[in-house]
Design an enzyme around this catalytic site. Structure first.
Site, short mmCIF file in Angstrom:
data_model
loop_
_atom_site.label_atom_id
_atom_site.label_comp_id
_atom_site.label_asym_id
_atom_site.label_seq_id
_atom_site.Cartn_x
_atom_site.Cartn_y
_atom_site.Cartn_z
N SER A 1 0.90 -1.30 0.04
CA SER A 1 0.05 -0.02 -0.10
C SER A 1 0.85 1.23 -0.01
O SER A 1 1.56 1.68 -1.01
CB SER A 1 -1.15 0.12 1.19
OG SER A 1 -2.12 -0.87 0.67
N HIS B 1 3.13 14.76 5.07
CA HIS B 1 3.00 16.13 4.83
C HIS B 1 3.52 17.04 5.89
O HIS B 1 2.87 16.77 6.96
CB HIS B 1 1.74 16.37 4.28
CG HIS B 1 1.31 15.39 3.23
ND1 HIS B 1 1.65 15.46 2.05
CD2 HIS B 1 0.06 14.68 3.43
CE1 HIS B 1 1.07 14.38 1.21
NE2 HIS B 1 0.32 14.03 2.03
N CYS C 1 -1.17 -3.74 3.81
CA CYS C 1 -1.91 -5.11 4.05
C CYS C 1 -0.92 -6.09 4.34
O CYS C 1 -0.87 -7.29 4.01
CB CYS C 1 -2.46 -5.42 2.59
SG CYS C 1 -1.38 -5.41 1.11
#
Lengths: 132, 132
Positions: free
Chosen positions: A68, A73, A88
């Site tokens: 994934s 940020h 996952c």
């Protein structure tokens, strides 16, 4: 053929870190080093990564994983970084990546949510062609 | 200089789509088209993007934005796609991007969570150098 479907497909840790030292989250090269280390140490498998420096300070980045993604940020003027670790992979690997981020970034405070993504019961209910 | 800090820095829509037609989420080129359209139509500003095709079916991708990111991970065999839309743009732009994803992907069912990231009260509390 019978398929085995885990109860959930993925774990997603969503974290807001407050009170992080400004210099630590100002420059993309420093953050790149941190996050590439996290991926390696948590045994996650990188597909690609993309980073961006804002002017004059602040950075954003994402590591696309076989499992994934990890994204961050930063807003150094607010001593703030938003972090997502979504895999996952095993719950242990996800937690390990998160613990490493905590160790590297040392926030004074953090908001953490853990979501489970892709529930098998719902998948079964809305599976278009019955397969398992 | 006094700074104005919004109540929250970003909105993050976290969605699990179930019952999506397998063919629609099997191939990265189709998904790339969909997500690049979403970014344009919602007036978000792309920094870079990265996509990956799994073998034989399934794809993953991320669009890094000036305003944060959009990511998706599909498991076509389960008619499932995990979608994140995270922006520090207006709430309207975030909702628009999400509505477009719904229109393009047409899930039979969806789980949606909306989180607000980066709370100004917490930022103020843990701001290392008082600035505003």
């Amino acid at each position: 053929m019978e398929r085995h479907l885990k109860q959930i497909l993925g774990q997603h840790i969503i974290a807001d870190f407050y009170g992080v030292i400004e210099d630590k989250i100002s420059y993309v090269e420093d953050l790149k080093n941190i996050f590439e280390k996290i991926v390696k140490e948590a045994n996650l498998r990188k597909v690609s990564s993309s980073y961006h420096q804002f002017n004059p300070k602040g950075a954003t980045g994402i590591i696309l994983l076989e499992e994934s993604h990890i994204s961050f940020h930063t807003q150094p003027e607010y001593n703030y970084i938003a972090l997502d670790i979504y895999t996952c992979s095993s719950e242990e690997a996800t937690e390990k990546a998160f613990d490493l981020a905590l160790q590297f970034l040392k926030p004074q405070s953090q908001d953490i949510k853990k979501l489970y993504r892709g529930e098998s019961q719902k998948i079964s209910k809305y599976l278009i062609n019955e397969k398992f």
